[in-house]
Design a protein around this motif. Sequence first.
Motif, PDB file in Angstrom:
ATOM      1  N   ILE A 231     -10.413  26.299  36.206  1.00 50.53           N
ATOM      2  CA  ILE A 231     -10.564  27.038  34.959  1.00 50.53           C
ATOM      3  C   ILE A 231      -9.320  27.906  34.796  1.00 50.53           C
ATOM      4  O   ILE A 231      -9.076  28.807  35.598  1.00 50.53           O
ATOM      5  CB  ILE A 231     -11.836  27.921  34.984  1.00 50.53           C
ATOM      6  N   GLN A 232      -8.537  27.594  33.775  1.00 55.71           N
ATOM      7  CA  GLN A 232      -7.295  28.314  33.495  1.00 55.71           C
ATOM      8  C   GLN A 232      -7.556  29.247  32.324  1.00 55.71           C
ATOM      9  O   GLN A 232      -7.633  28.814  31.180  1.00 55.71           O
ATOM     10  CB  GLN A 232      -6.199  27.305  33.142  1.00 55.71           C
ATOM     11  N   PRO A 233      -7.735  30.579  32.583  1.00 59.87           N
ATOM     12  CA  PRO A 233      -8.023  31.493  31.471  1.00 59.87           C
ATOM     13  C   PRO A 233      -6.811  31.673  30.561  1.00 59.87           C
ATOM     14  O   PRO A 233      -5.673  31.579  31.000  1.00 59.87           O
ATOM     15  CB  PRO A 233      -8.380  32.804  32.173  1.00 59.87           C
ATOM     16  N   PHE A 234      -7.084  31.950  29.291  1.00 55.23           N
ATOM     17  CA  PHE A 234      -6.005  32.218  28.346  1.00 55.23           C
ATOM     18  C   PHE A 234      -5.359  33.559  28.653  1.00 55.23           C
ATOM     19  O   PHE A 234      -4.197  33.775  28.369  1.00 55.23           O
ATOM     20  CB  PHE A 234      -6.518  32.187  26.902  1.00 55.23           C
ATOM     21  N   GLU A 235      -6.141  34.481  29.230  1.00 54.39           N
ATOM     22  CA  GLU A 235      -5.634  35.797  29.647  1.00 54.39           C
ATOM     23  C   GLU A 235      -5.984  35.999  31.117  1.00 54.39           C
ATOM     24  O   GLU A 235      -7.146  35.903  31.495  1.00 54.39           O
ATOM     25  CB  GLU A 235      -6.283  36.912  28.831  1.00 54.39           C
ATOM     26  N   LYS A 236      -5.015  36.298  31.955  1.00 50.64           N
ATOM     27  CA  LYS A 236      -5.270  36.468  33.393  1.00 50.64           C
ATOM     28  C   LYS A 236      -6.203  37.636  33.687  1.00 50.64           C
ATOM     29  O   LYS A 236      -6.863  37.665  34.719  1.00 50.64           O
ATOM     30  CB  LYS A 236      -3.956  36.641  34.151  1.00 50.64           C
ATOM     31  N   SER A 237      -6.276  38.599  32.763  1.00 47.79           N
ATOM     32  CA  SER A 237      -7.099  39.789  32.997  1.00 47.79           C
ATOM     33  C   SER A 237      -8.596  39.487  33.045  1.00 47.79           C
ATOM     34  O   SER A 237      -9.372  40.314  33.518  1.00 47.79           O
ATOM     35  CB  SER A 237      -6.823  40.835  31.914  1.00 47.79           C
ATOM     36  N   ILE A 238      -9.010  38.312  32.601  1.00 53.01           N
ATOM     37  CA  ILE A 238     -10.455  38.019  32.579  1.00 53.01           C
ATOM     38  C   ILE A 238     -10.905  37.098  33.718  1.00 53.01           C
ATOM     39  O   ILE A 238     -12.042  36.620  33.716  1.00 53.01           O
ATOM     40  CB  ILE A 238     -10.896  37.427  31.220  1.00 53.01           C
ATOM     41  N   ILE A 239     -10.025  36.885  34.703  1.00 53.93           N
ATOM     42  CA  ILE A 239     -10.395  36.003  35.821  1.00 53.93           C
ATOM     43  C   ILE A 239     -11.664  36.499  36.513  1.00 53.93           C
ATOM     44  O   ILE A 239     -12.567  35.721  36.800  1.00 53.93           O
ATOM     45  CB  ILE A 239      -9.224  35.863  36.824  1.00 53.93           C
ATOM     46  N   LYS A 240     -11.746  37.799  36.771  1.00 55.67           N
ATOM     47  CA  LYS A 240     -12.942  38.361  37.438  1.00 55.67           C
ATOM     48  C   LYS A 240     -14.197  38.149  36.580  1.00 55.67           C
ATOM     49  O   LYS A 240     -15.264  37.850  37.105  1.00 55.67           O
ATOM     50  CB  LYS A 240     -12.755  39.856  37.723  1.00 55.67           C
ATOM     51  N   ASP A 241     -14.049  38.308  35.253  1.00 58.47           N
ATOM     52  CA  ASP A 241     -15.181  38.108  34.345  1.00 58.47           C
ATOM     53  C   ASP A 241     -15.640  36.649  34.357  1.00 58.47           C
ATOM     54  O   ASP A 241     -16.835  36.370  34.274  1.00 58.47           O
ATOM     55  CB  ASP A 241     -14.818  38.528  32.912  1.00 58.47           C
ATOM     56  N   ILE A 242     -14.693  35.725  34.471  1.00 59.50           N
ATOM     57  CA  ILE A 242     -15.036  34.302  34.537  1.00 59.50           C
ATOM     58  C   ILE A 242     -15.812  34.029  35.825  1.00 59.50           C
ATOM     59  O   ILE A 242     -16.843  33.349  35.798  1.00 59.50           O
ATOM     60  CB  ILE A 242     -13.771  33.422  34.434  1.00 59.50           C
ATOM     61  N   GLU A 243     -15.333  34.587  36.942  1.00 59.29           N
ATOM     62  CA  GLU A 243     -16.051  34.406  38.217  1.00 59.29           C
ATOM     63  C   GLU A 243     -17.475  34.947  38.116  1.00 59.29           C
ATOM     64  O   GLU A 243     -18.428  34.291  38.536  1.00 59.29           O
ATOM     65  CB  GLU A 243     -15.315  35.132  39.353  1.00 59.29           C
ATOM     66  N   LYS A 244     -17.602  36.130  37.526  1.00 54.65           N
ATOM     67  CA  LYS A 244     -18.931  36.744  37.359  1.00 54.65           C
ATOM     68  C   LYS A 244     -19.828  35.869  36.489  1.00 54.65           C
ATOM     69  O   LYS A 244     -21.004  35.675  36.786  1.00 54.65           O
ATOM     70  CB  LYS A 244     -18.796  38.126  36.696  1.00 54.65           C
ATOM     71  N   GLY A 245     -19.278  35.350  35.395  1.00 59.81           N
ATOM     72  CA  GLY A 245     -20.041  34.495  34.488  1.00 59.81           C
ATOM     73  C   GLY A 245     -20.553  33.240  35.181  1.00 59.81           C
ATOM     74  O   GLY A 245     -21.697  32.825  34.978  1.00 59.81           O
ATOM     75  N   ILE A 246     -19.715  32.651  36.025  1.00 62.35           N
ATOM     76  CA  ILE A 246     -20.112  31.443  36.758  1.00 62.35           C
ATOM     77  C   ILE A 246     -21.225  31.776  37.750  1.00 62.35           C
ATOM     78  O   ILE A 246     -22.203  31.034  37.872  1.00 62.35           O
ATOM     79  CB  ILE A 246     -18.899  30.805  37.468  1.00 62.35           C
ATOM     80  N   MET A 247     -21.081  32.903  38.437  1.00 60.80           N
ATOM     81  CA  MET A 247     -22.118  33.316  39.399  1.00 60.80           C
ATOM     82  C   MET A 247     -23.433  33.623  38.668  1.00 60.80           C
ATOM     83  O   MET A 247     -24.503  33.237  39.123  1.00 60.80           O
ATOM     84  CB  MET A 247     -21.666  34.543  40.205  1.00 60.80           C
ATOM     85  N   ASN A 248     -23.350  34.312  37.529  1.00 61.46           N
ATOM     86  CA  ASN A 248     -24.554  34.678  36.768  1.00 61.46           C
ATOM     87  C   ASN A 248     -25.252  33.463  36.158  1.00 61.46           C
ATOM     88  O   ASN A 248     -26.453  33.506  35.904  1.00 61.46           O
ATOM     89  CB  ASN A 248     -24.214  35.680  35.658  1.00 61.46           C
ATOM     90  N   ALA A 249     -24.507  32.379  35.910  1.00 61.69           N
ATOM     91  CA  ALA A 249     -25.105  31.175  35.328  1.00 61.69           C
ATOM     92  C   ALA A 249     -25.993  30.450  36.341  1.00 61.69           C
ATOM     93  O   ALA A 249     -26.754  29.568  35.976  1.00 61.69           O
ATOM     94  CB  ALA A 249     -24.027  30.239  34.811  1.00 61.69           C
ATOM     95  N   ASN A 250     -25.879  30.826  37.607  1.00 65.98           N
ATOM     96  CA  ASN A 250     -26.741  30.289  38.662  1.00 65.98           C
ATOM     97  C   ASN A 250     -26.694  28.760  38.724  1.00 65.98           C
ATOM     98  O   ASN A 250     -27.719  28.096  38.744  1.00 65.98           O
ATOM     99  CB  ASN A 250     -28.180  30.785  38.457  1.00 65.98           C
ATOM    100  N   LEU A 251     -25.466  28.231  38.775  1.00 65.16           N
ATOM    101  CA  LEU A 251     -25.277  26.782  38.822  1.00 65.16           C
ATOM    102  C   LEU A 251     -25.116  26.270  40.251  1.00 65.16           C
ATOM    103  O   LEU A 251     -24.975  25.076  40.470  1.00 65.16           O
ATOM    104  CB  LEU A 251     -24.038  26.387  38.002  1.00 65.16           C
ATOM    105  N   GLY A 252     -25.089  27.187  41.207  1.00 63.12           N
ATOM    106  CA  GLY A 252     -24.922  26.784  42.600  1.00 63.12           C
ATOM    107  C   GLY A 252     -23.462  26.574  42.979  1.00 63.12           C
ATOM    108  O   GLY A 252     -23.173  25.943  43.990  1.00 63.12           O
ATOM    109  N   PHE A 253     -22.538  27.114  42.177  1.00 62.41           N
ATOM    110  CA  PHE A 253     -21.115  26.974  42.472  1.00 62.41           C
ATOM    111  C   PHE A 253     -20.590  28.265  43.075  1.00 62.41           C
ATOM    112  O   PHE A 253     -21.072  29.353  42.763  1.00 62.41           O
ATOM    113  CB  PHE A 253     -20.311  26.682  41.196  1.00 62.41           C
ATOM    114  N   ASN A 254     -19.560  28.127  43.906  1.00 66.00           N
ATOM    115  CA  ASN A 254     -18.916  29.280  44.511  1.00 66.00           C
ATOM    116  C   ASN A 254     -17.463  29.314  44.029  1.00 66.00           C
ATOM    117  O   ASN A 254     -16.606  28.650  44.606  1.00 66.00           O
ATOM    118  CB  ASN A 254     -18.997  29.175  46.038  1.00 66.00           C
ATOM    119  N   PRO A 255     -17.166  30.082  42.963  1.00 69.02           N
ATOM    120  CA  PRO A 255     -15.807  30.083  42.408  1.00 69.02           C
ATOM    121  C   PRO A 255     -14.816  30.810  43.317  1.00 69.02           C
ATOM    122  O   PRO A 255     -15.162  31.779  43.989  1.00 69.02           O
ATOM    123  CB  PRO A 255     -15.971  30.828  41.083  1.00 69.02           C
TER     124      PRO A 255
END
Length: 184
Positions: free
Chosen positions: A70-94
């Motif tokens: 996942i290549q964010p358009f803004e590097k400042s939101i990398i942590k938010d992307i990780e949080k979003g993936i964890m919160n989606a509860n898909l069983g992935f470890n970003p």
Amino acid sequence: MNEEIEFIIDSTKESMEQAIQHLRKQLASIRAGKANPSMLSSVMVQYYGAKTPISQVSNINTPDARTLTIQPFEKSIIKDIEKGIMNANLGFNPMNNGESVIINVPPLTEERRLQLSKKAKAEAEEAKIGVRNDRRNAMNEIKKADLPEDVQKDTEDDIQKLTDSFIEEIDKIYASKEKEIMTV
């Protein structure tokens, strides 16, 4: 009178096609072991105070069958992307490398494959229910229309044939997805 019958059949066919499209979309989000960007379709990211789909704030690629990047358009939101993936509860470890988020898609266990197969079957059943509801609505409209008995019967037969063909297509789509899920 003939236009009315055509309208009923066309609108019924359109509704049934929407049920098929919805099924395909739902099945695409069920992972079958291979990495696929649609796996992250349910992920929402906190972006400037609003929940935003991950696809609107980044590019999602699959460099190989087991990896999502996942290549964010803004590097400042990398942590938010990780949080979003964890919160989606898909069983992935970003994992974050400072520039992008990398997800290694783990191989599916036999138990997980069976769960996903059941989920796919449930989605197929939902689509069949939708198609049958469309048939019922069409039959009701035919009864409301003031048609001669033989024309009404022929139209009902046409609607039933249409329904049978869509149910058959749903079964084929499900069989294909089940094979994809169960293939190791």
